[in-house]
Design an enzyme around this catalytic site. Structure first.
Site, PDB file in Angstrom:
ATOM      1  CG  ASP A  64     -30.116   3.628   3.132  1.00 43.67           C
ATOM      2  OD1 ASP A  64     -30.944   4.117   3.214  1.00 43.67           O
ATOM      3  OD2 ASP A  64     -29.330   3.757   2.169  1.00 43.67           O
ATOM      4  CD  GLU A  70     -32.396   7.776  -0.561  1.00 46.16           C
ATOM      5  OE1 GLU A  70     -32.675   8.626  -1.403  1.00 46.16           O
ATOM      6  OE2 GLU A  70     -31.555   8.057   0.000  1.00 46.16           O
TER       7      GLU A  70
HETATM    8 ZN   LIG Z   1     -32.599  10.797   2.651  1.00 43.14          ZN
END
Ligand SMILES: [Zn+2]
Length: 381
Positions: A81, A143
């Site tokens: 992401d 993340e």
């Molecule tokens: Zn990163």
């Protein structure tokens, strides 16, 4: 040798073209499924076996690709992401890889789709027949928000590589430690009334004043007790970041809110911090029960340290001719350490991450490929 997958540039372009924005704002948040499928297809063409895991209660996925069998080996990890972008501040199309001035521009170029492009390029040239231990490629979800991809990965996979490398942009410096992050909101619910008689109400700003005193005490205590000389700011920090409350001058303030964050050093756990905060605020909480609400703002990330004496760290330090060091930003490493010693090493600078016109300096590409090649041959051949 015939290439089994497209060129570095073609792959890099295709990875940037697929938006994979993670956001706590549901209107902006996107699934990473198309990106995971594309990455899986490339790795499948390179004879990797693929496992895709759905992260429960989301539209997000992790991908674990493996070639070679048995124990040990190397895991190369990145997050699939990116953060959101502000179109008013970008001068380039975030989803078209644009090369100019020895830089590759695009959303996620440095943080961290470029790492996957480098991995695929290196893998397309290795001799898979001679692999002795597994090579794993992991792409995680979310993340940039709650790290739910990394957290789910360690629950849903039983593998034990000898070393994990997270390719976050470290300017190809080797990182073995980072601080953690916790953030809280404290809401104080007082009782309003005319200011001419303080007994008519409960002033939430006065309660907050008491809380602030306790928190600032804690800030000093943490600084004294948890020194860690490897960090440029060598102690846990606390930042009071937001305060809001009040209204008319002649009214007792009923509601006010404080937000603050703590960045612990390794050795200070998330649980310890929670216990310390509770202990500090205990007397105020008891006195004003039901009037103080403490909430976590974002998912917490523990501090991380892979000890210098660890075997994997010594191998990688020697191989890359680098000494490992500590940084102030967070990664998925504290979750992965349950599986294997984890180090952070990747192309491009963290300075360009989450920035308008994000870019990866082309200078990093060849050295990254060389390092990946060495790591793969050391751990898997
Ligand atoms: Zn990163």
């Amino acid at each position: 040798m015939i290439r089994k997958i497209p060129s570095f540039i073609e792959i890099y372009k295709s990875l940037i073209k697929i938006p994979t924005i993670s956001s706590t704002n549901q209107l902006i948040d996107q699934s990473n499924k198309n990106f995971i499928d594309l990455l899986s297809n490339y790795l499948c063409d390179l004879k990797f076996s693929i496992k895709i895991d759905h992260i429960p209660n989301t539209n997000k996925f992790n991908m674990l690709a493996r070639i070679g069998s048995g124990y040990g080996g190397l895991l190369l990890s990145g997050h699939s992401d990116t953060v959101d972008f502000d179109e008013n501040t970008w001068t380039k199309n975030p989803f078209i890889l644009t090369e100019s001035d020895n830089k590759f521009y695009g959303l996620g170029t440095v943080d961290m789709k470029g790492f996957f492009a480098c991995i695929l390029e290196v893998l397309s040239f290795i001799d898979i027949k001679k692999i002795k231990k597994p090579i794993y490629i992991l792409a995680t979800a979310n993340e940039e928000t709650d790290m739910s991809g990394a957290k789910y990965f360690i629950q849903s996979n039983i593998i034990q590589p000898d070393c994990i490398i997270i390719g976050e942009p470290t300017s190809l410096e080797l990182i073995n430690a980072h601080k953690g992050h916790l953030s809280y909101s404290i809401e104080i619910i007082g009782k309003t009334g005319h200011s001419s008689n303080p007994d008519n109400g409960i002033n939430s700003i006065e309660i907050l004043h008491n809380i602030l005193e306790k928190l600032l005490d804690l800030k000093i205590y943490l600084k004294k007790k948890y020194q860690h000389k490897n960090f440029s700011v060598p102690y846990p920090t606390m930042n009071l970041s937001y305060i809001n409350g009040g209204g008319a001058i002649n009214r007792i303030c009923s509601l006010c809110t404080l937000n603050f964050e703590i960045r612990p050093t390794p050795g200070l756990t998330l649980t310890q911090i929670e216990i310390l905060i509770q202990a500090k605020l205990q007397s105020i909480m008891t006195r004003w029960s039901n009037r103080i609400v403490i909430k976590k703002l974002f998912a917490s990330v523990p501090a991380y340290e892979c000890c210098h004496t660890n075997k994997a760290i010594k191998i990688v330090e020697k191989l890359c001719n680098l000494n490992s060091k500590a940084v102030n930003y967070c990664t998925e490493a504290p979750f992965f350490e349950k599986i294997a010693p984890t180090l952070i090493l990747g192309p491009g600078s963290i300075e360009q991450a989450h920035q308008p016109d994000e870019y990866l300096d082309t200078f990093f590409i060849q050295p990254t490929k060389n390092i990946l090649n060495k790591l793969i041959y050391t751990f898997c051949y």
